[in-house]
Design a protein around this motif. Structure first.
Motif, PDB file in Angstrom:
ATOM      1  N   ARG A  15       3.891   3.105 -13.493  1.00 12.32           N
ATOM      2  CA  ARG A  15       3.719   3.455 -12.202  1.00 12.32           C
ATOM      3  C   ARG A  15       4.948   3.127 -11.393  1.00 12.32           C
ATOM      4  NH1 ARG A  15      -0.370   7.290 -11.371  1.00 12.32           N
ATOM      5  NH2 ARG A  15      -2.337   6.751 -12.165  1.00 12.32           N
ATOM      6  N   VAL A  16       5.570   1.718 -11.675  1.00 11.74           N
ATOM      7  CA  VAL A  16       6.512   1.325 -10.879  1.00 11.74           C
ATOM      8  C   VAL A  16       7.716   1.977 -11.042  1.00 11.74           C
ATOM      9  CG1 VAL A  16       7.877  -0.903 -10.435  1.00 11.74           C
ATOM     10  CG2 VAL A  16       5.357  -0.978 -10.824  1.00 11.74           C
ATOM     11  N   LEU A  53       1.712   3.553   0.233  1.00 12.14           N
ATOM     12  CA  LEU A  53       1.490   2.754  -1.252  1.00 12.14           C
ATOM     13  C   LEU A  53       1.064   1.192  -0.998  1.00 12.14           C
ATOM     14  CD1 LEU A  53       5.323   3.253  -2.386  1.00 12.14           C
ATOM     15  CD2 LEU A  53       3.260   4.148  -3.410  1.00 12.14           C
ATOM     16  N   TYR A  90      -1.033  -0.038  -9.725  1.00  7.03           N
ATOM     17  CA  TYR A  90       0.188  -0.184 -10.187  1.00  7.03           C
ATOM     18  C   TYR A  90       0.225  -0.863 -11.533  1.00  7.03           C
ATOM     19  CZ  TYR A  90       1.339   0.279  -5.275  1.00  7.03           C
ATOM     20  OH  TYR A  90       1.760   0.794  -3.951  1.00  7.03           O
TER      21      TYR A  90
END
Length: 575
Positions: free
Chosen positions: A113-114, A101, A109
């Motif tokens: 996505r988060v 990541l 991001y």
């Protein structure tokens, strides 16, 4: 699934998994073979021959006890190895996921996505690594032990063994068909679960709007619909399990009945004795429990496999490539040459070119959606350009290391994120090895010292997750102090005062002026009155720079910049 698990874990962790699987397989075989000793025990006890002495069963019982003890030791070791491998791999998986990541482009991001990564990194990793610690041993035993027992039956009596062997392809067929029917249901349920979770969060976040509209006690239709769909998907998932459970039960019962009938036929015909029939039935009964547990374990493994598939897809996401031989930039000027960049299906830039000499300030203005913030992201290499080049100090950002590029940039965006810790912790992120005097100087220059003085705890005051315990202006002051402490030669600003009250805006402006002093600056301006601080202004529209010059030059031209400037002076714009 084991192959996929090994791919996800990587080469460093593949060996302990293979050792654990091998030990679990040996344990399952040992369990099956131990039941072979029941044959002489039952024959001695129920053989029916008057010459047989029940005491003859004692040596075989002793041997059976020894075999069970060996199996118990192997089972203990295999479970221990499984737990140790699971915890070790869990730690290794978190490290691998974190390292991956950290290498993904920051532009990745976005959107959901988060939240997706958050769920995957918590529930997903725990569920997949839990397979090794909790599910692998019983699943291997449920397959290997019955097959071993069937082998013992074949060696003892080929007719009864062959009858028992018929159950293997039948059970496998039922499991495969059930798995296929459940796969679609699992995917649908996961999609509905994600949708329902999003609606719950939306419902909580929308409480001010709902209450302002007098709907605080009314049902939220979107949430109700999402929960209703989740209920239907869950019902379909449960129903898809039933055929497998019923099918496995019917197969086991049918085979057991067939063995009973065949054994009785052979016993009446004198081919085998009652003791042998009893032994076969005992062995067949021992096969039933693990076979029937396959349906339940199969559902858990399919769920873990789904998480594993998503985890593998994440780990296969390509990070931005690193230069094999990084080049060190000379100077701190910026240049974008014929840059083309697409975000999804949308072309953001097409042939964009501009330059910022070292130590000068460039303001970028333009309509919403023109790509102003994306321009800053390309300079910071949140994304790679599709064509052209972005250069820092005369070197393409793709030709220098990420550490070198980031060490030359101080970035202050409109939306500031602070870690759940103290104010000092968040400021020191700019330069962890800064002295106490440097830390205090950066806070004073950003006028953060005013905030620290009035907060209980001062420097040790907790900011909350995301900085929730501070106001927007206070978060910006922390961000500017962090950038000042970093003391990078290039500053990227995405209008940091657009949503601040006058007092905080004045304080943040003062901090920004000190941050920009003597540095190369690119600022995205939403409020037009901030652009006068720039040496040059670029008007961005349609993916290109349509006007460029000083504030006075652009006003004299009477073009797009002049229209924006005059619109910003209207009473409506000022409000």
């Amino acid at each position: 699934m084991i192959r996929m698990l090994l791919r996800v874990l990587g080469r460093d962790h593949a060996r302990p998994v293979r050792r654990t699987v091998a030990l679990m397989t040996v344990t399952a075989i040992a369990e099956g073979l131990s039941y072979a000793l029941l044959v002489p025990v039952l024959r001695a006890l129920f053989g029916g021959d008057p010459a047989d002495d029940p005491a003859d069963a004692l040596p075989w019982l002793t041997a059976f006890g020894g075999a069970v003890a060996i199996y118990a030791v192997l089972r203990y070791l295999s479970d221990l190895f499984g737990f140790r491998a699971g915890t070790t791999l869990l730690r290794g998986m978190y490290h691998r996921l974190g390292d991956h990541l950290a290498r993904l482009p920051l532009g990745w991001y976005g959107g959901g996505r988060v939240g997706e990564v958050s769920v995957l990194a918590s529930q997903g990793v725990l569920e997949t690594m839990g397979v090794i610690a909790h599910l692998l041993a019983p699943y291997i035993s449920a397959f290997v032990t019955p097959v071993t027992i069937v082998g013992v039956m074949l060696a003892f009596n080929w007719q009864l063994g062959l009858a028992a062997l018929v159950a293997v392809p039948l059970v496998a067929a039922v499991q495969i068909r059930t798995g296929r029917s459940m796969a679609a249901g699992d995917a649908d349920r996961h999609e509905r679960d994600t949708e329902a979770t999003g609606r719950v969060i939306e419902y909580l976040q929308a409480q001010p709007v709902l209450r302002a509209g007098g709907r605080s006690v009314q049902r939220f239709a979107l949430l109700d619909d999402a929960l209703r769909e989740l209920q239907r998907a869950s019902r379909r998932t449960v129903l898809s399990v039933l055929p497998g459970m019923i099918g496995s039960t019917l197969v086991v019962q049918a085979v057991f009945t067939a063995l009973l009938v065949l054994g009785a036929h052979l016993a009446l015909g004198g081919s085998i004795g009652v003791a042998e029939v009893l032994t076969i039935l005992v062995l067949a009964a021992r096969c039933a429990d693990p076979v029937l547990s396959l349906a339940d374990m199969g559902g858990k493994l399919r769920s873990a496999r789904s998480e594993l598939t998503r985890l593998e897809a994440l780990l296969r996401t390509e990070p931005l490539p690193e230069a094999p031989e990084p080049i060190q930039p000379v100077g701190h000027g910026l240049e974008l040459e014929s840059v083309a960049f697409r975000h999804g299906d949308r072309a953001v830039f097409d042939g964009l070119s501009l330059s910022v000499p070292e130590g000068r300030r460039l303001a970028v203005v333009g309509p919403s959606g023109a790509g102003k913030s994306t321009l800053l992201q390309l300079i910071a290499r949140f994304h790679d350009v599709d064509a052209g080049a972005v250069r820092v100090g005369g070197v393409d950002v793709r030709a220098m290391s990420t550490e070198t590029l980031m060490s030359r940039l101080a970035i202050v965006f409109q939306d500031v994120y602070l870690f759940d810790g103290t104010i000092e912790d968040n400021v020191r992120l700019g330069r962890p090895d800064a002295t106490e005097a440097e830390l205090r100087a950066a806070a004073g220059a950003a006028r953060l010292d005013e905030v620290i003085e009035r907060l209980p705890g001062g420097w040790a005051a907790n900011v909350g997750e995301g900085g929730a315990l501070l106001s927007g202006g206070e978060r910006q002051r922390v961000s500017i102090a962090r950038a000042l402490l970093k003391d990078a030669p290039i500053v990227l600003l995405d209008e940091v005062t657009s949503a601040l009250d006058p007092v905080n805006e004045a304080a943040v402006h003062e901090g920004v002026e000190r941050l920009m002093a003597g540095r190369t600056v690119v600022m995205v301006a939403h409020r037009m009155r901030t652009v006068r601080r720039a040496d040059r202004i670029a008007f961005l529209e349609g993916g290109r720079i349509v006007e460029e010059g000083t504030h006075d030059e652009l006003l004299d031209r009477g073009g797009r910049y002049a229209d924006f400037w005059h619109a910003s002076l209207t009473p409506a714009a000022q409000d």
